[in-house]
Motif scaffolding. Structure first.
Motif, mmCIF file in Angstrom:
data_model
loop_
_atom_site.group_PDB
_atom_site.id
_atom_site.type_symbol
_atom_site.label_atom_id
_atom_site.label_comp_id
_atom_site.label_asym_id
_atom_site.label_seq_id
_atom_site.Cartn_x
_atom_site.Cartn_y
_atom_site.Cartn_z
ATOM 1 N N PRO A 1 -6.881 -31.333 0.835
ATOM 2 C CA PRO A 1 -8.055 -30.505 0.490
ATOM 3 C C PRO A 1 -9.373 -31.121 0.958
ATOM 4 C CG PRO A 1 -6.573 -30.692 -1.379
ATOM 5 C CD PRO A 1 -5.999 -31.550 -0.306
ATOM 6 N N LEU B 1 2.369 -24.740 7.013
ATOM 7 C CA LEU B 1 2.182 -23.395 6.482
ATOM 8 C C LEU B 1 3.513 -22.653 6.379
ATOM 9 C CD1 LEU B 1 -1.098 -22.323 8.245
ATOM 10 C CD2 LEU B 1 -0.718 -22.567 5.803
ATOM 11 N N PHE C 1 4.779 -24.339 3.004
ATOM 12 C CA PHE C 1 3.987 -24.004 1.815
ATOM 13 C C PHE C 1 3.203 -22.743 2.133
ATOM 14 C CE2 PHE C 1 4.289 -28.581 2.133
ATOM 15 C CZ PHE C 1 4.794 -28.924 0.905
ATOM 16 N N ASP C 2 3.256 -21.801 1.235
ATOM 17 C CA ASP C 2 2.480 -20.579 1.444
ATOM 18 C C ASP C 2 1.054 -20.842 0.968
ATOM 19 O OD1 ASP C 2 2.285 -18.118 2.390
ATOM 20 O OD2 ASP C 2 3.126 -17.099 0.653
ATOM 21 N N ASP C 3 0.137 -20.940 1.897
ATOM 22 C CA ASP C 3 -1.230 -21.278 1.502
ATOM 23 C C ASP C 3 -2.198 -20.474 2.366
ATOM 24 O OD1 ASP C 3 -3.644 -22.326 0.884
ATOM 25 O OD2 ASP C 3 -2.981 -24.421 0.926
ATOM 26 N N ASP C 4 -2.632 -19.334 1.833
ATOM 27 C CA ASP C 4 -3.494 -18.449 2.608
ATOM 28 C C ASP C 4 -4.828 -19.100 2.928
ATOM 29 O OD1 ASP C 4 -1.812 -16.419 2.980
ATOM 30 O OD2 ASP C 4 -2.501 -15.200 1.290
ATOM 31 N N GLU C 5 -5.313 -19.918 1.997
ATOM 32 C CA GLU C 5 -6.633 -20.492 2.238
ATOM 33 C C GLU C 5 -6.564 -21.473 3.403
ATOM 34 O OE1 GLU C 5 -8.294 -22.818 -0.848
ATOM 35 O OE2 GLU C 5 -10.109 -23.148 0.338
ATOM 36 N N MET C 6 -5.505 -22.271 3.466
ATOM 37 C CA MET C 6 -5.381 -23.230 4.555
ATOM 38 C C MET C 6 -5.273 -22.499 5.879
ATOM 39 S SD MET C 6 -2.525 -26.027 5.450
ATOM 40 C CE MET C 6 -2.104 -26.624 3.836
#
Lengths: 237, 179
Positions: free
Chosen positions: B77, B107, B110-115
């Motif tokens: 982060p 990605l 891990f499902d991470d839309d913000e990244m």
């Protein structure tokens, strides 16, 4: 495995294609009608103007057998107007020349390079597809046929800079779906921008691969459900 | 992903990610540097991405997986916040030589839309600068040298592509004058 050339056309290939464009010449010597594979060329009869392909016009010009009449859009006045349009409208390229109305129902519509976009009677207010190549070649070989070759050269440089900068800025508005309005972009500009723009799209797509995969899976599911629905309907009929 | 022989894909998979062992594995202590001991439950080890992925997501006989993966420090982060603030000043090469490839692999796991959003925006913003540098003959050596050093492999290829195509057009124009 790896080809030595990048995808797409190289600048010399684009220039070669550009040599098919018709330009207007003022012959200084008589020349019989020529029968070529691509069709017959009109007989040259000084001082009457005649449309010739660029390659032949450049050849005759080098041999001092003809003068080339530059198209109207290559005049400093038109180029200045187009350059102003480019700098004022930051979000798009200046529009390409208008296509003529469709001849009739059954004939195929014409498009460049089969439209005379570089002859003396071409539209003066728009850059055709091969503007950069044609301008550079004419300025190189037939500079003395221009009224003011230096300012034309300078304006072409300016136009090229402005438009290439726009093509580069395009990437900031891109998304992985990759839709960009490129109306009015010329052949040489496409050749120059192709590897960069496609590279950016490829990179973006790599980043969002997982989302695309999810979407694809969802779409497939939906489609399968939809198919079932259609089948039901068929049965009802 | 890419081809089986894609060197970049292989190098991406060789990057280390932090993993936590969920079970005690007898005799595996040498991974930690503990030559004869066991791998204790809960110990944190840096494993290559391909190995960590295999251990974490393989369908083993047990119900629980052997290790859990954590996102590597390159996409922590802290880094994402720095990229959000100004994508141009971050040295991606120091974080990971294949930064975007690594990000794409993470990605997938891990499902991470913000990244995903941050990485896409970063790539776009930096691509614009790369294009400017590629067309500016002094850019890559003068004031842009620091930025150029921080490019990851993808971006270097992009720079090369933009530079080569601009050079091809310039060469054509120069050849025209020679004729």
């Amino acid at each position: 495995m790896a080809l030595p050339l990048p995808p797409g056309l190289t600048p010399p290939e684009i220039a070669f294609l550009c040599e098919m464009e018709l330009v207007t010449v003022i012959p200084r010597q008589k020349l019989e009608r020529l029968e070529l594979l691509g069709g017959s060329l009109p007989p040259l009869n000084p001082p009457h103007r005649a449309p010739l392909p660029l390659w032949l016009a450049l050849l005759l010009k080098r041999q001092r057998r003809a003068n080339i009449l530059p198209p109207l859009w290559l005049s400093p006045h038109s180029l200045t107007a187009i350059l102003d349009h480019e700098t004022e409208h930051g979000d798009g390229f200046s529009p390409p020349p208008r296509l003529p109305p469709l001849p009739s129902q059954n004939t195929l519509p014409f498009s460049p390079p089969f439209l005379p976009s570089s002859t003396a009677d071409a539209a003066p207010d728009a850059l055709p597809y091969h503007w950069l190549e044609l301008g550079e070649m004419l300025l190189e070989t037939a500079a003395d046929d221009f009224e003011d070759p230096d300012s034309v050269r300078k304006l072409l440089r300016g136009l090229r800079e402005v438009r290439m900068a726009k093509l580069r800025q395009v990437v900031e508005t891109l998304d992985a779906a990759g839709g960009v309005n490129m109306n009015g972009v010329g052949g040489m500009e496409v050749a120059e921008g192709r590897t960069f723009v496609t590279g950016v799209i490829d990179g973006l797509r790599k980043i969002v691969t997982s989302r695309e995969q999810q979407k694809k899976d969802r779409d497939r599911e939906e489609r399968e459900n939809g198919d079932d629905y259609d089948d039901d309907e068929m049965e009802m009929q | 992903m890419g081809s089986y022989y894609d060197v970049d894909a292989i190098l991406t998979d060789a990057q280390k990610v932090p993993c936590t062992f969920e079970l005690t594995v007898p005799g595996l202590g040498y991974v930690e540097g503990n030559m004869s001991g066991d791998m204790k439950q809960g110990s944190k080890v840096e494993l290559p991405l391909w190995l960590g992925e295999m251990l974490a997501f393989s369908q083993s006989l047990n119900t629980s997986s052997l290790v859990t993966l954590d996102p590597p420090s390159a996409v922590a982060p802290r880094v994402l916040n720095a990229l959000k603030a100004d994508p141009r000043t971050v040295d991606l090469r120091a974080l990971a030589p294949h930064f975007y490839n690594l990000g794409a692999r993470i990605l997938e796991l891990f499902d991470d839309d913000e990244m995903m959003e941050v990485l896409s925006e970063t790539f776009k913003a930096r691509a614009a600068v790369i294009a400017d540098q590629a067309h500016n003959p002094r850019g890559a050596l003068g004031e842009g040298a620091d930025f150029m050093r921080g490019l990851d492999e993808n971006e270097r290829q992009l720079f090369r592509a933009a530079h080569d195509s601009a050079k091809a057009v310039r060469t054509w124009m120069a050849d025209l004058k020679k004729q």
